[in-house]
Design a protein around this motif. Structure first.
Motif, PDB file in Angstrom:
ATOM      1  N   CYS A 598       1.312  -0.803   0.702  1.00  0.00           N
ATOM      2  CA  CYS A 598      -0.005  -0.384   0.468  1.00  0.00           C
ATOM      3  C   CYS A 598       0.565   1.474  -0.132  1.00  0.00           C
ATOM      4  O   CYS A 598       2.359   1.520   0.739  1.00  0.00           O
ATOM      5  CB  CYS A 598      -0.687  -0.381   0.847  1.00  0.00           C
ATOM      6  SG  CYS A 598      -0.180   0.053   3.283  1.00  0.00           S
ATOM      7  N   TYR A 600      -0.221   5.555   0.896  1.00  0.00           N
ATOM      8  CA  TYR A 600      -0.174   6.233   1.832  1.00  0.00           C
ATOM      9  C   TYR A 600       0.236   8.080   1.445  1.00  0.00           C
ATOM     10  O   TYR A 600       1.761   8.288   1.670  1.00  0.00           O
ATOM     11  CB  TYR A 600      -1.114   5.581   2.053  1.00  0.00           C
ATOM     12  CG  TYR A 600      -0.761   5.748   3.779  1.00  0.00           C
ATOM     13  CD1 TYR A 600       0.307   4.134   3.487  1.00  0.00           C
ATOM     14  CD2 TYR A 600       0.092   6.149   4.889  1.00  0.00           C
ATOM     15  CE1 TYR A 600       0.904   4.045   4.897  1.00  0.00           C
ATOM     16  CE2 TYR A 600       0.500   5.646   5.755  1.00  0.00           C
ATOM     17  CZ  TYR A 600       1.261   4.397   5.595  1.00  0.00           C
ATOM     18  OH  TYR A 600       1.708   4.814   7.128  1.00  0.00           O
ATOM     19  N   TYR A 601      -0.743   8.517   1.813  1.00  0.00           N
ATOM     20  CA  TYR A 601       0.024  10.377   2.832  1.00  0.00           C
ATOM     21  C   TYR A 601      -0.601  10.066   3.878  1.00  0.00           C
ATOM     22  O   TYR A 601      -1.247  10.153   4.562  1.00  0.00           O
ATOM     23  CB  TYR A 601      -0.980  11.020   1.389  1.00  0.00           C
ATOM     24  CG  TYR A 601      -0.139  12.446   2.376  1.00  0.00           C
ATOM     25  CD1 TYR A 601       0.369  12.773   1.617  1.00  0.00           C
ATOM     26  CD2 TYR A 601      -1.174  13.223   3.233  1.00  0.00           C
ATOM     27  CE1 TYR A 601       1.288  14.236   1.440  1.00  0.00           C
ATOM     28  CE2 TYR A 601      -0.445  14.488   3.664  1.00  0.00           C
ATOM     29  CZ  TYR A 601       0.469  15.423   2.462  1.00  0.00           C
ATOM     30  OH  TYR A 601       0.856  16.230   2.649  1.00  0.00           O
ATOM     31  N   ASP A 602       0.614  10.233   4.806  1.00  0.00           N
ATOM     32  CA  ASP A 602       0.704  10.611   6.069  1.00  0.00           C
ATOM     33  C   ASP A 602       1.195  11.847   6.809  1.00  0.00           C
ATOM     34  O   ASP A 602       2.568  11.863   6.428  1.00  0.00           O
ATOM     35  CB  ASP A 602       1.045   9.223   6.989  1.00  0.00           C
ATOM     36  CG  ASP A 602       0.667   9.426   8.736  1.00  0.00           C
ATOM     37  OD1 ASP A 602      -0.044  10.540   9.330  1.00  0.00           O
ATOM     38  OD2 ASP A 602       1.610   8.324   9.046  1.00  0.00           O
ATOM     39  N   TRP A 606       5.054  10.063   1.817  1.00  0.00           N
ATOM     40  CA  TRP A 606       4.306  10.197   1.306  1.00  0.00           C
ATOM     41  C   TRP A 606       5.449   8.200   1.799  1.00  0.00           C
ATOM     42  O   TRP A 606       5.550   8.631   2.232  1.00  0.00           O
ATOM     43  CB  TRP A 606       5.084  10.215  -0.081  1.00  0.00           C
ATOM     44  CG  TRP A 606       3.790  10.837  -0.783  1.00  0.00           C
ATOM     45  CD1 TRP A 606       4.833  12.690  -1.290  1.00  0.00           C
ATOM     46  CD2 TRP A 606       2.828  11.161  -1.094  1.00  0.00           C
ATOM     47  NE1 TRP A 606       3.806  13.174  -2.115  1.00  0.00           N
ATOM     48  CE2 TRP A 606       1.994  12.181  -1.383  1.00  0.00           C
ATOM     49  CE3 TRP A 606       1.857  10.503  -1.249  1.00  0.00           C
ATOM     50  CZ2 TRP A 606       1.301  12.675  -3.226  1.00  0.00           C
ATOM     51  CZ3 TRP A 606       0.226  10.471  -1.256  1.00  0.00           C
ATOM     52  CH2 TRP A 606       0.079  11.784  -2.102  1.00  0.00           C
TER      53      TRP A 606
END
Lengths: 613, 124
Positions: A598, A600-602, A606
Motif C-alpha cells: 500500500c 498512502y499520505y500521512d 508519502w
C-alpha cells in the motif's frame, strides 16, 4: 423475397434493441418511441472513428442542429436538434439509411428523453491571456500582405514542411532545435507592409501587449493540413506572440495538461494575441482535416465550415535570454536548468550528503533529539504488527524513538550520525553506524524494516533506489518494510500537514492556501551546488532544496544571525529531496523482488509498505 | 553492541567480498547488563539467527558451557539453555573492541558500544 425482407427488418430491430440496451446501461439514457428533439446515434461514436464534422454535415442536410455531443471512448453519440420537427426529419432520413460508422455500416437512431450533460466546447472561457481582435486588417490590406511575402516566387520545395508550406523573415526558425539563432539574421526582414500594424495594435491593447516584432513566420495550410500541438519555445521568443489569419477561418485547439481542451475559432483577417498563461502554459495546434465544426452565426447551434487555403502570419520578438516565466511545465529554460541541476547534484551527491546531511545531524543531534520524541501512530502500529521473536531493522533510526515500541521483538537501529547513535546508546537500544546505501547485514535475515524520513536525504534517484534495494535485500521472504519520505505537497486533500500548521500565519487562516510569495530565497549558501533555501512551514516550491534548522547555541559550519531578543541563532542547511505523489511507489516498483502493498499520505509524508516476494 | 546485533553484521558490502561472515570479534571491554528473560521470545528468535555464530560468540565470551554446538529439536523445553542464550545474546554488551572482515582484514571499530560499519566510497 418477402421472407428475406422480413428477416432483414427483424435483424435491424434486434441490432437496434441491443444498442438501446447498451445506451441505457452505459450512459443511463432512456430511449423513447415518440419524437423528441434529442436523438442518439446508437452504433457510431468517437470509439468507432466517427467525427463530429462528418455527422454534423449529414444531419444538417435534414434539419437544424444545436449541438453534437460525443463522449470519449464511446460507440454512441447524440444530436441535440433545434426542435422536434428538425429531429423528426433528421431521424426519418438517417435511421437505417445513413452510412457513417466504421466501414460505412448503417447507423441506428433512437429518440431519447434527455442528452447526458456534456459541456459545449465553444461555451468555455478562452485560455487566460488569449485575445482575438476581429477584422484587424481590411480585405485590401489582406491582399497587400499576401503579395508582400511573395510566396508564389518561391520554388515549392524550398519551403515545404511535412504538412504545410512555411517561410521566415527576420530570423529563420530552426525546426531541428526548435529555436532561432540570434547571431544569424536573415537578409529578408519583415516586409514593410506590416509596419502599420504595430501602431494600430498600440491603440487597441495595453502597452505590455504591444511589441514591435523582429521575426515573422508565414504558414500556408491547404485544406486537410495542420500543425501538431506545440508551445512556442519559451527561451526563443518574448511574450506575447501574434498570429494573423488570412484567407480562411480556422479552428485552433488549445490544450493544457490532459484535461483542458478549448477549440477557438480564428476568423479570417483576425489577430490572435497569445500572452501570459495562453502563451506559456497552453499548447496550440491545428488538426489536419477538411472541415471544422464551428458555432453557427445565426440561431446558436453548430455548423460545418469547409476549410479553404489559410495563410497565417506569426509575428514574434526574439528573447535573446533565458525565460523567466512562471509556467515551468512547458518551459525549455526551466527544463534545461532542472537537468543541469540534476547533473550537478549527481556529481556532488556523496559530498552534499556529507556536508548538508551527516555533518548537520551531528551538530544538531541533541536539539533534534529533543524535538523528536512522539512516535507517529501509523509507524507505531506497523512495528507492533510483528509477531513475538521477530527481528526488525530501523534504517536511519535517529534518536531511536521507534526502537523500543514493541517489547516482543528485537529492533536493531542504524544511522549515519554518530551524535544521534549516542543518544540511542544511552537509551540501551541496539544500534550500529552505517550508511543506508550499504547495509552491513546478512541477506534474507530480518522480518521487517522501517525507514522513516531518511531516503529523502539522498541526492540522486539512483541512490534513493539503492537504499530501497538494500532493505529489500536484507528482508526475509514475506518480510515487510515501511518507508516514509517528506512530500513536496504539504496540503494533500486540502488538509495542511502539521508541518504547515506550526506556522503561525497559517493557523490564522486555516482554509486559505499558503501563499507562494516570499517562500523561497534563491541563495544557496553552499559551495557545492545552487539549491533554493526552503522557507520553513510553507509549501515546497522545488523538489531539491535546503531546509534550514535553527539552533540557539554556538557551533561551527553555520550561519549566524542575531535574533530579535538579541540572542545568537545558528542556521544549518539540510539537503532534502521532497517527493511527488506516486514517486516513492514507482521507485519501489522498479525492484523485482518486492511488491508494494500500500501507498498512502500521512502528515505531509508519502508512505509505502512493501513485502518481499 | 549486544551479541544479537553481532549475529547479523557482515562486511559483504565491501567490493570483492563474497560472504563477509561471520566477522572476527575482538573484545577489549565488555559489560553485563540485566534484562528481563522471556522464554517464548528467545524460543521464537533462535530460528532467525545463525546458530553456529551464536555458539562461536558464546565461546568467545566464555559462556559456552552447556550450550550445544548444534541446536537440538527440543531446545524450546530446555529452560536452562534458553536462559543461557538469553544472557549471551542480550545481556553481554561489547563496549570497546573491533570487528574484522574475514576476507579483507578491514577493521570496524566498536567504541562506546557502537560498531562503526561505515565504508568509504572507494571501498564499495
Amino acid at each position: 423475397m418477402i421472407d428475406s425482407g422480413k428477416n432483414k427488418n427483424s435483424k435491424i430491430q434486434r441490432k437496434h434493441k441491443r444498442c438501446q440496451a447498451i445506451l441505457s446501461r452505459d450512459a443511463n439514457v432512456e430511449c423513447v418511441s415518440h419524437p423528441t428533439k434529442f436523438i442518439a446515434i446508437c452504433n457510431a461514436g468517437l470509439s468507432t472513428g466517427l467525427q463530429k464534422e462528418t455527422i454534423l454535415e449529414e444531419a444538417l442536410k435534414y434539419g437544424r442542429v444545436i449541438d453534437i455531443v460525443m463522449l470519449p471512448n464511446k460507440s454512441y453519440c447524440f444530436i441535440n436538434c433545434y426542435n422536434e420537427d428538425d429531429a423528426k426529419n433528421i431521424f426519418d432520413n438517417m435511421h437505417g439509411h445513413a452510412k457513417l460508422g466504421q466501414n460505412e455500416t448503417i447507423i441506428y437512431l433512437s429518440y431519447i428523453k434527455e442528452i447526458p450533460e456534456a459541456p459545449n466546447q465553444y461555451n468555455q472561457d478562452l485560455p487566460e491571456g488569449l485575445i482575438i481582435i476581429n477584422d484587424f486588417v481590411s480585405a485590401d490590406e489582406e491582399r497587400i500582405l499576401l503579395e508582400a511575402i511573395r510566396m508564389s516566387e518561391e520554388p515549392l520545395e524550398n519551403n515545404l514542411l511535412k504538412h504545410r508550406r512555411v517561410k521566415h523573415f527576420g530570423y529563420e526558425f530552426l525546426y531541428g532545435i526548435n529555436n532561432v539563432d540570434p547571431e544569424k539574421p536573415l537578409e529578408e526582414n519583415i516586409p514593410v507592409e506590416c509596419d502599420a500594424l504595430w501602431k494600430r495594435l498600440e491603440d487597441k491593447v495595453p502597452d505590455r501587449l504591444a511589441l514591435v516584432p523582429d521575426q515573422l513566420t508565414v504558414n500556408i495550410y491547404e485544406p486537410g493540413q495542420g500543425i501538431p500541438p506545440h508551445v512556442d519555445t519559451h527561451s526563443a521568443f518574448l511574450d506575447p506572440i501574434y498570429s494573423l489569419s488570412l484567407e480562411s477561418d480556422i479552428v485552433m485547439e488549445f490544450r493544457r495538461s490532459n484535461n483542458n481542451h478549448v477549440p477557438v475559432v480564428l476568423p479570417r483577417r483576425s489577430l490572435l494575441i497569445m500572452s501570459g498563461e495562453s502563451r506559456y502554459a497552453w499548447t496550440h495546434g491545428i488538426t489536419p482535416r477538411h472541415m471544422d465544426v464551428i458555432p453557427s452565426k445565426e440561431g446558436g447551434g453548430l455548423t460545418i465550415h469547409h476549410r479553404t487555403r489559410r495563410t497565417s502570419f506569426t509575428f514574434r520578438k526574439l528573447r535573446r535570454n533565458r525565460c523567466d516565466c512562471a509556467y515551468p511545465e512547458l518551459c525549455d529554460t526551466y527544463a534545461a536548468e532542472q537537468k543541469s541541476n540534476e547533473d550537478k547534484l549527481a556529481s556532488v551527491a556523496a559530498k552534499l550528503e556529507e556536508e548538508n546531511v551527516h555533518k548537520v545531524y551531528d551538530e544538531i543531534a541533541n536539539h533534534f533529539s529533543e524535538t523528536r520524541y512522539k512516535p507517529w501512530p501509523k509507524v507505531e502500529n506497523f512495528i507492533k504488527s510483528f509477531e513475538c521473536g521477530s527481528v526488525v531493522m530501523d534504517v536511519g533510526c535517529g534518536n531511536g524513538k521507534y526502537l523500543s515500541v514493541n517489547p516482543n521483538i528485537i529492533e536493531i537501529g542504524c544511522d549515519r550520525s554518530e551524535g544521534l547513535l549516542q543518544v540511542c546508546s544511552q537509551r540501551k537500544c541496539h544500534v550500529f553506524q552505517c550508511n543506508c546505501l550499504n547495509l552491513p547485514f546478512r541477506d534474507n535475515s530480518v522480518n521487517g524494516c522501517i525507514s522513516i524520513a531518511v531516503i529523502h536525504h539522498l541526492a540522486t534517484e539512483a541512490r534513493r533506489l539503492q537504499a530501497i534495494a538494500e532493505m529489500a535485500r536484507v528482508l526475509v521472504s514475506n518480510g515487510r518494510c515501511l518507508i516514509y519520505v517528506w512530500a513536496k505537497n504539504q496540503e494533500f486533500n486540502c488538509e495542511k500537514s502539521s508541518y504547515l500548521h506550526r506556522n503561525r500565519n497559517n493557523r490564522m487562516q486555516n482554509t486559505k492556501s499558503v501563499s507562494n510569495e516570499n517562500t523561497q530565497s534563491l541563495s544557496s549558501k553552499s559551495e557545492l551546488v545552487d539549491l533554493p533555501v526552503h522557507m520553513n512551514r510553507t509549501q515546497f516550491q522545488e523538489q531539491d532544496v535546503f531546509v534550514p534548522w535553527k539552533l540557539k547555541s554556538s557551533g561551527p559550519k553555520s550561519i549566524e544571525t542575531t535574533t530579535e531578543d538579541g540572542g545568537v541563532k545558528k542556521e544549518f542547511l539540510r539537503y532534502y529531496h521532497v517527493f511527488e505523489e506516486g514517486e516513492l511507489a514507482q521507485l519501489c516498483a522498479r525492484i523485482e523482488s518486492i511488491e508494494v502493498e500500500c501507498a498512502y499520505y500521512d502528515q505531509g509524508n508519502w508512505c509505502v509498505i512493501f513485502r518481499k516476494k | 553492541m549486544k551479541l544479537i546485533t553481532y549475529n547479523f553484521l557482515t562486511s559483504k558490502c565491501i567490493r570483492g567480498v563474497k560472504v563477509g561472515y561471520p566477522l572476527k570479534l575482538k573484545i577489549v571491554q565488555k559489560e553485563v547488563v540485566q534484562t528481563d528473560f522471556n522464554p517464548e521470545f528467545i524460543t521464537r528468535l533462535l530460528p532467525r539467527l545463525d546458530y553456529p555464530t551464536v555458539h562461536m560468540a558464546a565461546e568467545l565470551v566464555d559462556c559456552a558451557e552447556g550450550v550445544p554446538k548444534e541446536l537440538g529439536e527440543n531446545y524450546a523445553a530446555d529452560q536452562d539453555l534458553l536462559q543461557k542464550l538469553h544472557h549471551i545474546l542480550l545481556e553481554i554488551d561489547i563496549i570497546e573492541g573491533q570487528l574484522e572482515c574475514p576476507e579483507t582484514g578491514r577493521i570496524f571499530p566498536i567504541t562506546q558500544g557502537i560498531p562503526n560499519m561505515l565504508l568509504n566510497e572507494d571501498e564499495v
